[in-house]
Structures are given as structure tokens and as C-alpha cells.
Design an enzyme around this catalytic site. Structure first.
Site, PDB file in Angstrom:
ATOM      1  CG  ASP A   1      21.362 108.862  99.915  1.00  0.00           C
ATOM      2  OD1 ASP A   1      21.379 108.669  98.693  1.00  0.00           O
ATOM      3  OD2 ASP A   1      22.066 108.226 100.708  1.00  0.00           O
TER       4      ASP A   1
ATOM      5  CG  ASP B   1      22.511 109.268  93.416  1.00  0.00           C
ATOM      6  OD1 ASP B   1      23.376 110.148  93.618  1.00  0.00           O
ATOM      7  OD2 ASP B   1      22.759 108.057  93.426  1.00  0.00           O
ATOM      8  CD  GLU B   2      25.110 112.973  98.280  1.00  0.00           C
ATOM      9  OE1 GLU B   2      25.617 113.359  99.350  1.00  0.00           O
ATOM     10  OE2 GLU B   2      25.745 112.293  97.437  1.00  0.00           O
TER      11      GLU B   2
END
Length: 358
Positions: free
Chosen positions: A6, A101-102
Site C-alpha cells: 500500500d 497505488d495498491e
């Protein structure tokens, strides 16, 4: 082992890497306060004043007048995500990007790095891989919280507890014990409305949710109740599905002449959406979200992103979302010079070929 990576405050971190003077200042991404838009991302300094994603920019400006308001730079975010993707692929080919973003990763014991392929080496190898990833990302100015577990749902919850830059490793066999005391809101699938409903029924911890009967789950949650209960107990058999980022940069389609005609621009947006759909089908991939970028005659650039209802590589779903974005961005007084339609995350066709069906 499965890792959930994350990238906390990703957009803010990228902006600060581009402009170091922003470090330590309250930063809000979404546009000018007068634009009528909403907050896309906010730095910790801005969040301390009560600013949250989804809040009207005008309200954010009232809460924190000294904040720096930025439109956002989709190209820079995609480029940074591609660099992160390269770091992750040094450790595993099995990567599932959930958003820009993950990501999930499947990590296995790797011989040749001082770790023999033996009992217990898989966890040790996975922890070492995560440490290398975090070190590399810190060198790029990015923080990464990582959760490590035998299942995706437990790894994701663990990464939330590891924020902003820690590692939480849940040992095999301890999943239910780890999850039991945690708040129900940490479980993916428990949105605010469901959270309120469960709390009203006295269900506040994941351990309580995991013990509910089928009848209770049906009343409180509905058809997804059984799955949520399994996940609350740490049981999740879904695998990491290989995905890929769209490494090609946003391709601007230059108009023959700048135009503010909505009908002309809608036609261009649809044509670019169909071009993207053909590209996806040629690559055997699906889009999870669509980004529309308009470059105006005065040099200004505006971008917006929206998710698809389900991953797709078909013309109509992509064109529909791009059209909705254009409807929100269209301004009759602004001359558009170029249009770009792209998607930051692709899903491998091997993940679920039935999605190609009309």
C-alpha cells in the site's frame, strides 16, 4: 506467501518528489478551490485540519486557507507507478495491481540469495523481499506499508495496520486470532452503511462477525454475508491474478484545430476510447478504470479518472465512462487542443476470460 503493498499518500509523495518545497506543507490535489471540484488527495498536514478525499475543494479551502491546491499530474503518477512496478517485479512475476497505488504480490522462497528452499524459508524469503522493496521505494521518496500473510484479505488488513511504512507479518495458523479483536471497518467489503448496521446489532469486532450464523448473516448483510464472515475469520482462497500497468505514456490526440464544440469533442473522446479498447484486446487485457485528459489551447491540462463497473476491453463500457468524465469536464468557453484516453491498471485476460462476453 501473499504481500499487500500500500503506497500511502502516493499522489502527495509524487508531487513532493517533483517539487521538494511542498515537503511539510499542507497539500490538496483536485484543482483550484473555485473550480467546484472535490479533493482527490490530501497530505497529512491537510488532513489534520479535517480535509478528506471527496470533500468539496471550496470547503477544503475554508478549513485550510494556507494549503497548496494542485490540479494533479496524471502523467507523473503513471510514470511513478511504472517505476514501482519495476521494483516489485524484481521480486515476483505474480503481481495484481488493484489501483495505481495498491498491489498484491505472490512471494515464494528464492534460492541463490542466501536462503535455501526449505521448510520455513518461504516466510523468511518473503520478509526479505518486502524489506528490499521498501528500501528501494524509500529511495524514490515513497512510503509503502506492507502486509504479509497466507491470504489476500489478511494481507490487506495487515497492511492497513502497518501504515505508513511498516510491515505486519501474520503467521500461518494465527489468522483468526489476529483478526478477531480488530474493528469491523477494517474488513474489505464493510462500507460505512454496513458498518453502522452491524454496530447497531452489537457487532463491532471481526471475531464477532466470523461467528454469526447463516440466518443472522442473511438478515444483516444479505447474500455476501457468508463471504464476509469467512474473510472475518481469515479464510480467503482467491489467488493473486497477474496484472500489468499500461507502460505507454498518455498519448495526446491532437485536434486539427482547437475546438469547444461539445459534439465534436464527444466524437473524439469516443474514438479514443475505441482505440484504447482495441489496444487492450490486442494485449489480452482489461481496463479497471479510465482516465480522460484534455489539453486546452492555453496550455492548461485537466485530467479525471473513474472506475469501470467491472473490468472490460469492450468499446461500449470504456466509451460510456469516458463520456461521463467528459460531461463533467466540458466547458463551452474552453478551447480543447488535444484529447487522451487511457487506463492506469490492466487485468490479464487469463484472470477471467468470461469478461469478454457482450
Amino acid at each position: 506467501m501473499i504481500a499487500h503493498v500500500d503506497l500511502g499518500s502516493f499522489f502527495i509523495a509524487v508531487e513532493r518528489a517533483r517539487t521538494p518545497a511542498l515537503i511539510g506543507r499542507a497539500v490538496v490535489i483536485g484543482g483550484r478551490p473555485q473550480s467546484g471540484g472535490v479533493v482527490a488527495a490530501a497530505s497529512r498536514e491537510a488532513r489534520r485540519t479535517g480535509i478528506r478525499p471527496g470533500m468539496l475543494l471550496a470547503e477544503a479551502s475554508t478549513r485550510c486557507p494556507d494549503a497548496v491546491f494542485l490540479r494533479g499530474a496524471v502523467d507523473a503518477y503513471l510514470a511513478a507507478s511504472a517505476r514501482v512496478d519495476a521494483v516489485l517485479r524484481r521480486e515476483s512475476a505474480d503481481i495484481e495491481w488493484v489501483s495505481i497505488d495498491e498491489a498484491y504480490m505472490a512471494l515464494r522462497a528464492v534460492e541463490g540469495r542466501g536462503l535455501p528452499h526449505a521448510i520455513g524459508s518461504e516466510a523468511s524469503s518473503a520478509v526479505a523481499a518486502i524489506e528490499r522493496i521498501q528500501t528501494a521505494l524509500q529511495g524514490m521518496g515513497l512510503d509503502a506499508a506492507c502486509g504479509l500473510a497466507r491470504s489476500k484479505v489478511v494481507a490487506r488488513i495487515a497492511s492497513q495496520l502497518a501504515r505508513p511504512r511498516g510491515v505486519v507479518h501474520v503467521l500461518e495458523g494465527y489468522e483468526a486470532r489476529f483478526l478477531a479483536p480488530l474493528k469491523i471497518e477494517l474488513l474489505p467489503g464493510v462500507d460505512p452503511a454496513l458498518g453502522r448496521k452491524l454496530r447497531a446489532a452489537g457487532i463491532r469486532r471481526l471475531g464477532q462477525l466470523a461467528k454469526l450464523s447463516e440466518a443472522q448473516l442473511s438478515i444483516l448483510v444479505g447474500r455476501s454475508g457468508a463471504t464476509l464472515a469467512r474473510h472475518a475469520g481469515g479464510v480467503d482462497f482467491t489467488r493473486v491474478r497477474r496484472t500489468a500497468l499500461l507502460h505507454a505514456p498518455l498519448e495526446d490526440h491532437e485536434l486539427p484545430e482547437a475546438s469547444a464544440n461539445p459534439d465534436v469533442l464527444r466524437g473524439v473522446v469516443r474514438a479514443r476510447s475505441e482505440h484504447l479498447a482495441r489496444l487492450l484486446r490486442a494485449r489480452g487485457a482489461f481496463a479497471r478504470s479510465i482516465t480522460l485528459r484534455l489539453r486546452y489551447a492555453d496550455g492548461r491540462v485537466e485530467s479525471r479518472t473513474a472506475p469501470l463497473a467491472q473490468p472490460s476491453a469492450l468499446d461500449e463500457p470504456l466509451a460510456a465512462v469516458a463520456g461521463e468524465l467528459f460531461a463533467k469536464m466540458c466547458r463551452p468557453e474552453r478551447l480543447v487542443r488535444a484529447v487522451a484516453v487511457t487506463c492506469p491498471v490492466l487485468l490479464s485476460a487469463g484472470g477471467d476470460p468470461a469478461l469478454f462476453a457482450v
